[in-house]
Design an enzyme around this catalytic site. Structure first.
Site, PDB file in Angstrom:
ATOM      1  N   THR A   1       1.531  -4.607   4.148  1.00 43.53           N
ATOM      2  CA  THR A   1       1.379  -4.949   5.568  1.00 43.53           C
ATOM      3  C   THR A   1       0.799  -6.353   5.783  1.00 43.53           C
ATOM      4  O   THR A   1       0.945  -6.916   6.860  1.00 43.53           O
ATOM      5  CB  THR A   1       0.474  -3.929   6.275  1.00 43.53           C
ATOM      6  OG1 THR A   1      -0.790  -3.898   5.612  1.00 43.53           O
ATOM      7  CG2 THR A   1       1.100  -2.553   6.274  1.00 43.53           C
ATOM      8  N   ASP A   2       0.124  -6.912   4.756  1.00 43.00           N
ATOM      9  CA  ASP A   2      -0.571  -8.188   4.953  1.00 43.00           C
ATOM     10  C   ASP A   2       0.362  -9.308   5.424  1.00 43.00           C
ATOM     11  O   ASP A   2       0.012 -10.093   6.301  1.00 43.00           O
ATOM     12  CB  ASP A   2      -1.259  -8.639   3.654  1.00 43.00           C
ATOM     13  CG  ASP A   2      -2.452  -7.762   3.294  1.00 43.00           C
ATOM     14  OD1 ASP A   2      -2.761  -6.829   4.051  1.00 43.00           O
ATOM     15  OD2 ASP A   2      -3.083  -8.034   2.246  1.00 43.00           O
TER      16      ASP A   2
ATOM     17  N   THR B   1       0.818  -1.213   0.000  1.00 43.36           N
ATOM     18  CA  THR B   1       0.000   0.000   0.000  1.00 43.36           C
ATOM     19  C   THR B   1       0.849   1.260   0.000  1.00 43.36           C
ATOM     20  O   THR B   1       0.455   2.289  -0.540  1.00 43.36           O
ATOM     21  CB  THR B   1      -0.918  -0.005   1.240  1.00 43.36           C
ATOM     22  OG1 THR B   1      -1.765  -1.131   1.136  1.00 43.36           O
ATOM     23  CG2 THR B   1      -1.785   1.227   1.300  1.00 43.36           C
TER      24      THR B   1
ATOM     25  N   TYR C   1      -8.224   0.952  -3.830  1.00 43.50           N
ATOM     26  CA  TYR C   1      -6.929   1.270  -4.415  1.00 43.50           C
ATOM     27  C   TYR C   1      -6.234   0.001  -4.862  1.00 43.50           C
ATOM     28  O   TYR C   1      -6.646  -1.102  -4.517  1.00 43.50           O
ATOM     29  CB  TYR C   1      -6.048   2.014  -3.398  1.00 43.50           C
ATOM     30  CG  TYR C   1      -5.567   1.128  -2.291  1.00 43.50           C
ATOM     31  CD1 TYR C   1      -6.371   0.826  -1.210  1.00 43.50           C
ATOM     32  CD2 TYR C   1      -4.300   0.543  -2.349  1.00 43.50           C
ATOM     33  CE1 TYR C   1      -5.946  -0.019  -0.206  1.00 43.50           C
ATOM     34  CE2 TYR C   1      -3.860  -0.303  -1.338  1.00 43.50           C
ATOM     35  CZ  TYR C   1      -4.687  -0.571  -0.275  1.00 43.50           C
ATOM     36  OH  TYR C   1      -4.260  -1.417   0.709  1.00 43.50           O
TER      37      TYR C   1
ATOM     38  N   LYS D   1      -0.112  -8.265  12.685  1.00 39.72           N
ATOM     39  CA  LYS D   1      -1.103  -7.332  12.144  1.00 39.72           C
ATOM     40  C   LYS D   1      -2.434  -7.699  12.795  1.00 39.72           C
ATOM     41  O   LYS D   1      -2.888  -8.848  12.676  1.00 39.72           O
ATOM     42  CB  LYS D   1      -1.179  -7.455  10.619  1.00 39.72           C
ATOM     43  CG  LYS D   1      -2.114  -6.425   9.994  1.00 39.72           C
ATOM     44  CD  LYS D   1      -2.110  -6.479   8.459  1.00 39.72           C
ATOM     45  CE  LYS D   1      -3.031  -5.394   7.905  1.00 39.72           C
ATOM     46  NZ  LYS D   1      -3.070  -5.350   6.446  1.00 39.72           N
TER      47      LYS D   1
ATOM     48  N   GLU E   1      -2.477 -30.893  26.215  1.00 41.62           N
ATOM     49  CA  GLU E   1      -3.637 -31.741  25.888  1.00 41.62           C
ATOM     50  C   GLU E   1      -3.294 -32.817  24.862  1.00 41.62           C
ATOM     51  O   GLU E   1      -3.942 -33.845  24.792  1.00 41.62           O
ATOM     52  CB  GLU E   1      -4.785 -30.871  25.360  1.00 41.62           C
ATOM     53  CG  GLU E   1      -5.602 -30.203  26.446  1.00 41.62           C
ATOM     54  CD  GLU E   1      -6.800 -29.495  25.845  1.00 41.62           C
ATOM     55  OE1 GLU E   1      -7.801 -30.169  25.535  1.00 41.62           O
ATOM     56  OE2 GLU E   1      -6.737 -28.265  25.674  1.00 41.62           O
TER      57      GLU E   1
HETATM   58  N1  GLU Z   1      -2.769  -6.183   0.488  1.00 46.00           N
HETATM   59  C1  GLU Z   1      -1.737  -5.234   0.219  1.00 46.00           C
HETATM   60  C2  GLU Z   1      -0.371  -5.673   0.719  1.00 46.00           C
HETATM   61  O1  GLU Z   1      -0.222  -6.329   1.700  1.00 46.00           O
HETATM   62  C3  GLU Z   1      -2.045  -3.933   0.799  1.00 46.00           C
HETATM   63  C4  GLU Z   1      -2.067  -3.921   2.284  1.00 46.00           C
HETATM   64  C5  GLU Z   1      -0.999  -3.024   2.818  1.00 46.00           C
HETATM   65  O2  GLU Z   1       0.077  -2.871   2.290  1.00 46.00           O
HETATM   66  O3  GLU Z   1      -1.305  -2.410   3.844  1.00 46.00           O
HETATM   67  O4  GLU Z   1       0.598  -5.292   0.101  1.00 46.00           O
END
Ligand code: GLU
Length: 350
Positions: free
Chosen positions: A113-114, A34, A47, A186, A307
């Site tokens: 971020t994913d 992103t 986006y 995350k 367990e």
């Molecule tokens: N799904 C995209 C990725 O992980 C956008 C999410 C992000 O970067 O925050 O690159």
């Protein structure tokens, strides 16, 4: 010539031999996400990730040139949902080259971020340097109102030049915070305040371009890691099976039939299986496919021999690692050994 003149001339000669800029040298490796995304409407949630290149990112934050001598390169330009083993290997090799052969003081990696937490943990186990390696991304695309990418990038460079960030392993820098590769998760799908450091909290924070460190990670990483990918062009195949009430054994069977090398269970509670899935897991382990039990619970360890009788079945308990990071460690562990007790030791150390 009197002594005073001689000293003045010598000093001038010495200054002339010094490099023009004594700023630290930082290399940025861009991978997309992103932070490089472009919003097509006024709503920043609509986006496409991985659209703009490294130079555009750098141009948006000219202030980082006050901190360091920064240059960049584009490794890939993808949304991090498309991150894969091939890119991880390329990235680890490139970071090692930059830090050990090209005289840089630190590396910043821009990343979606994913899957940032997985890439950070992979690098934490495969980078051979104590120099700072900092991952940064953003939750809002580069042209959104209140884009968070520029500040995150600036802060990441501030961390990369900080002597305090040396020897801490790979860190993520998001929302003014520094997070440890092993514990970072995350937690929110869309909020800027999405990354958390797990039960031990954050490693530190950035304020006014300065890194403030609150604690150091206590697991093995980077220079102390035994994992070496320098000669690898692929990684063992490891899949993740999700646990739920009345779970179908089909995903576990599919991985077995496809000859995966290992399977991580994102189990219920303390890494528990639904009974039909358990039966397939026992058979898979007997066939030499390493089973690692982890948990779909967001917090708490998956304990050895609680367990489930791991010693009897030769299952490994992921302890503090969530399923996606347990997968990363299992892939690397399987490059070293297929002995379940040795693999369990890796899970205790890393
Ligand atoms: N799904 C995209 C990725 O992980 C956008 C999410 C992000 O970067 O925050 O690159």
């Amino acid at each position: 010539m009197n002594t005073f003149k001689k000293i003045a001339l010598l000093t001038a000669a010495l200054i002339a031999t010094l490099p023009l800029s004594a700023k630290p040298k930082i290399r940025i490796i861009a991978t997309g996400g992103t932070i490089a995304g472009i919003s097509t409407t006024s709503a920043s949630s609509a986006y496409t990730a991985g659209q703009v290149g490294i130079q555009t990112l750098l141009d948006a934050v000219p202030q980082i040139l006050d901190l360091a001598d920064v240059t960049g390169e584009q490794l890939v330009n993808i949304g991090s949902q498309d991150m894969n083993d091939e890119v991880w290997l390329k990235l680890a090799k490139r970071v090692n080259q930059i830090l050990n052969e090209e005289d840089y003081d630190g590396v910043v990696i821009t990343h979606g971020t994913d899957t940032m937490e997985e890439t950070a943990y992979f690098l934490n186990l495969t980078v051979k340097s104590d120099k700072p390696v900092i991952l940064a991304g953003s939750m809002r695309p580069s042209n959104a109102i209140g884009a968070d990418g520029p500040a995150n990038l600036y802060n990441a460079v501030a961390a990369a030049i900080s002597p305090a960030c040396k020897g801490l392993g790979v860190l993520c820098c998001m929302n003014n915070q520094l997070l440890d590769a092993k514990t970072v998760i995350k937690t929110h799908t869309i909020d800027c305040d999405t990354f958390e450091g797990g039960p031990s909290g954050i490693i530190g924070y950035i304020f006014n371009g300065q890194a403030h460190i609150l604690q150091t990670p206590n697991n093995k990483h980077t220079e102390d890691s035994v994992f070496d990918v320098s000669h690898l062009d692929k990684l063992p195949k490891v899949g993740i099976v999700y646990g739920y009430a009345n779970a179908s054994p089909l995903p576990m069977k599919a991985f077995v039939d496809a000859h995966f090398d290992g399977i991580v269970l994102a189990g219920v509670g303390d890494g528990n299986f639904y009974k039909d899935v358990f039966d397939v897991a026992v058979k898979a382990q007997k066939q030499g496919i390493q089973i690692v039990r982890s948990s779909r619970c967001p917090t708490g360890p998956t304990c050895l021999n609680s367990e489930v009788d791991d010693s009897k079945h030769h299952f490994v308990a992921s302890l503090d690692l969530n399923p996606q990071k347990a997968r990363v460690l299992l892939m690397l562990a399987l490059t070293k050994t297929h002995d379940w007790e040795e693999i369990q030791k890796f899970f205790m150390e890393y």
